[in-house]
Write an enzyme that holds these catalytic residues in place. Structure first.
Site, PDB file in Angstrom:
ATOM      1  N   ASP A  32       0.863  -1.027  -0.017  1.00 52.42           N
ATOM      2  CA  ASP A  32       0.026   0.114  -0.021  1.00 52.42           C
ATOM      3  C   ASP A  32       0.873   1.281  -0.092  1.00 52.42           C
ATOM      4  O   ASP A  32       2.219   1.383   0.647  1.00 52.42           O
ATOM      5  CB  ASP A  32      -0.641  -0.047   0.997  1.00 52.42           C
ATOM      6  CG  ASP A  32      -2.119   0.839   1.235  1.00 52.42           C
ATOM      7  OD1 ASP A  32      -3.290   0.357   0.833  1.00 52.42           O
ATOM      8  OD2 ASP A  32      -2.009   2.068   1.111  1.00 52.42           O
ATOM      9  N   ARG A 157     -19.136 -10.253   1.274  1.00 49.26           N
ATOM     10  CA  ARG A 157     -20.156  -9.495   2.040  1.00 49.26           C
ATOM     11  C   ARG A 157     -19.811  -8.899   3.188  1.00 49.26           C
ATOM     12  O   ARG A 157     -19.108  -9.681   3.942  1.00 49.26           O
ATOM     13  CB  ARG A 157     -21.520 -10.295   2.246  1.00 49.26           C
ATOM     14  CG  ARG A 157     -22.070 -10.963   1.146  1.00 49.26           C
ATOM     15  CD  ARG A 157     -22.871 -11.988   1.302  1.00 49.26           C
ATOM     16  NE  ARG A 157     -22.259 -13.186   1.895  1.00 49.26           N
ATOM     17  CZ  ARG A 157     -22.957 -14.135   2.862  1.00 49.26           C
ATOM     18  NH1 ARG A 157     -24.365 -14.174   3.119  1.00 49.26           N
ATOM     19  NH2 ARG A 157     -22.216 -15.089   3.152  1.00 49.26           N
ATOM     20  N   ASN A 214     -24.517  -6.957  -8.126  1.00 48.71           N
ATOM     21  CA  ASN A 214     -24.803  -5.649  -7.316  1.00 48.71           C
ATOM     22  C   ASN A 214     -26.169  -5.097  -7.712  1.00 48.71           C
ATOM     23  O   ASN A 214     -27.115  -4.638  -7.083  1.00 48.71           O
ATOM     24  CB  ASN A 214     -23.660  -4.807  -7.223  1.00 48.71           C
ATOM     25  CG  ASN A 214     -22.547  -5.345  -6.127  1.00 48.71           C
ATOM     26  OD1 ASN A 214     -22.996  -6.348  -5.411  1.00 48.71           O
ATOM     27  ND2 ASN A 214     -21.594  -4.605  -5.888  1.00 48.71           N
ATOM     28  N   CYS A 266     -20.217  -0.332  -2.019  1.00 51.04           N
ATOM     29  CA  CYS A 266     -20.401  -0.923  -3.085  1.00 51.04           C
ATOM     30  C   CYS A 266     -21.544  -0.620  -3.950  1.00 51.04           C
ATOM     31  O   CYS A 266     -21.747  -0.153  -5.075  1.00 51.04           O
ATOM     32  CB  CYS A 266     -20.354  -2.525  -2.992  1.00 51.04           C
ATOM     33  SG  CYS A 266     -18.615  -2.967  -2.520  1.00 51.04           S
ATOM     34  N   LYS A 329     -24.830  -1.703   7.720  1.00 49.50           N
ATOM     35  CA  LYS A 329     -25.478  -2.847   7.791  1.00 49.50           C
ATOM     36  C   LYS A 329     -24.874  -3.582   9.210  1.00 49.50           C
ATOM     37  O   LYS A 329     -23.755  -2.875   9.718  1.00 49.50           O
ATOM     38  CB  LYS A 329     -24.893  -3.806   6.852  1.00 49.50           C
ATOM     39  CG  LYS A 329     -23.467  -4.311   6.517  1.00 49.50           C
ATOM     40  CD  LYS A 329     -23.293  -5.210   5.459  1.00 49.50           C
ATOM     41  CE  LYS A 329     -23.752  -6.502   5.957  1.00 49.50           C
ATOM     42  NZ  LYS A 329     -23.511  -7.512   4.956  1.00 49.50           N
ATOM     43  N   ARG A 336     -19.816   4.376   4.708  1.00 49.61           N
ATOM     44  CA  ARG A 336     -19.909   5.051   3.533  1.00 49.61           C
ATOM     45  C   ARG A 336     -21.604   4.859   3.092  1.00 49.61           C
ATOM     46  O   ARG A 336     -22.045   3.811   3.064  1.00 49.61           O
ATOM     47  CB  ARG A 336     -19.038   4.351   2.549  1.00 49.61           C
ATOM     48  CG  ARG A 336     -17.515   4.621   3.231  1.00 49.61           C
ATOM     49  CD  ARG A 336     -16.660   3.985   2.088  1.00 49.61           C
ATOM     50  NE  ARG A 336     -16.625   2.142   2.403  1.00 49.61           N
ATOM     51  CZ  ARG A 336     -16.189   1.331   1.611  1.00 49.61           C
ATOM     52  NH1 ARG A 336     -15.497   1.812   0.598  1.00 49.61           N
ATOM     53  NH2 ARG A 336     -16.359   0.095   2.049  1.00 49.61           N
TER      54      ARG A 336
END
Length: 447
Positions: A32, A157, A214, A266, A329, A336
């Site tokens: 990264d 998920r 999606n 997503c 969720k 986000r």
């Protein structure tokens, strides 16, 4: 195992994939550009909440099987397979996906690899990306390098990411060059030996599978929420309606729950990116229905705000409102595009005193909206509340009964934004309670 794996990008997807590859027995290095994140991961600290992943990370950092670096040169020389797991956020100037990070990762690798290597895309990208990257690799790679490309979309998920990586429900391999399929079959040997279905296809199909999944999921959620708008207006039981539909084998019951809508990193950005990409291809109307899917989803948030005004008899200014859940969720700290957090902010902007409690999401929410008050526990959040909103279906909230709150709140008013509580039980205890898809007379004629 002799195969060495790198994972480019150490966000949600990248860290999960890296830790699970280490669990499968491979030597893995995650790379990264953020040195702080690399240092944190190298010490075994997970920068987000995901059940089971923190333990997996610590185990394999301690064993030495999993390492992290900022050095592309190191992984280009070392790894046999490079998985690309960087983000593709929505662009600031439109709905399309921002491909800068994917492009940069591929160029960083292609210009440094000197031997034989396989680059595998896992990021969710617009269709046609792999074909374009294939040309980019050919144009930038060392002439002596032997680099092949494959596309292997992820289907994680949040809350189940480790399980979905270790025991996926399917594997999609976009392989068009010799040897790439065999290498990926070796990587995923355990899952394939367990009988996981595998689809080997071209680049474009592999790219489309994820966005199609999606788009379908978002459509299913907005479909039942569109019927919730009908039952809110004329009456009917949206949960029973969903149960009846769910018995139809062609439809199924999963994700057919009326609520405050979908969010996260997503679904919203992927359906918008799909619309943008099809427009670029000249298919202006092909995915037009997704605009209405998006609109239905956003209207659910406004419904909760209107319900709040109505239940407080338009005395929202200065009212104390408890918001239970701000992650998009349960079993996630991801806020986000969270409908729950958006609703909390809208109520705050309308003048309410908003007290938020989420078992994992408070910190991330506070970084985005520090002016809300974040309670340390449920009791603190609901103390002297004029209205309670249940907006994320954490197990702690689903298990609530009237006796848990009635001695704490100032008024017995509750909006069940996820339809997880027994309306009759709460009404019998003297509560005014309304869920999504339920008729509420003071809002007749309104959304």
């Amino acid at each position: 195992m002799s195969m060495k794996i790198s994972v480019v990008g150490t966000g949600y997807l990248g860290v999960t994939h890296a830790a699970c590859m280490a669990e499968l027995g491979f030597e893995v290095i995650g790379v990264d550009v953020d040195p702080h994140k690399v240092r944190m991961l190298s010490e075994g600290h997970l920068p987000f909440h995901e059940p089971g992943l923190g333990e997996l990370l610590r185990t394999h950092v301690e064993s030495g099987r999993l390492r992290f670096t900022t050095d592309y040169e190191q992984i280009a020389e070392w790894a046999d397979v490079h998985f690309i797991g960087v983000g593709t956020p929505q662009r600031n100037d439109g709905h399309g996906a921002d491909m800068r990070y994917v492009d940069a990762a591929v160029i960083e690798l292609a210009t440094r690899i000197r031997g034989k290597a396989l680059i595998v895309g896992k990021s969710t990208v617009p269709v046609g990306t792999a074909r374009r990257l294939h040309g980019l690799i050919a144009a930038t790679a060392d002439p002596q390098a032997d680099i092949t490309l494959a596309w292997n979309p992820e289907f994680l998920r949040e809350g189940y990411a480790v399980r979905d990586t270790m025991t996926p429900d399917r594997l999609v391999l976009g392989c068009e060059e010799a040897g790439s399929e065999a290498i990926l079959r070796q990587v995923y040997a355990r899952a394939l030996d367990a009988g996981t279905p595998v689809i080997v296809t071209d680049f474009e199909t592999a790219e489309l599978v994820k966005v199609a999944a999606n788009a379908f999921l978002a459509t299913k959620i907005s479909f039942i929420n569109s019927f919730a708008e009908i039952t809110e207006t004329i009456g009917g039981d949206i949960t029973v309606l969903a149960d009846a539909l769910g018995h139809d084998a062609r439809i199924g019951r999963k994700f057919l729950n009326a609520g405050v809508g979908f969010g996260g990193g997503c679904l919203p950005k992927d359906i918008r990116a799909l619309q943008a990409r099809t427009s670029e291809l000249g298919l202006t109307h092909t995915m037009g229905f997704l605009a209405e899917v998006d609109e239905i989803n956003l209207r659910r948030r406004e419904r909760v705000v209107r319900l709040s005004h109505a239940m407080l008899q338009d005395q929202l200014v200065g009212a104390r409102v408890a918001v239970l859940g701000v992650s998009f969720k349960p079993d996630s700290d991801d806020v986000r595009d969270s409908p729950a957090l958006d609703i909390a902010v809208r109520l705050f902007n309308a003048g309410a005193d908003v007290l938020v409690y989420d078992p994992e999401g408070n910190k991330n929410a506070a970084e985005r909206f520090p002016r809300l008050f974040y309670a340390n526990d449920l009791a603190e959040a609901v103390a002297n509340a004029d209205l309670v909103l249940l907006l994320t279906e954490w197990a702690e909230f689903k298990a609530l009964v009237p006796a848990d709150l009635e001695q704490l709140v100032a008024a017995r008013r509750l909006i069940d934004g996820r339809n997880v509580l027994s309306r009759s039980q709460w009404e019998e205890a003297g509560w005014e309670i309304v869920g999504m898809g339920q008729h509420y007379a003071p809002l007749d004629g309104q959304l």
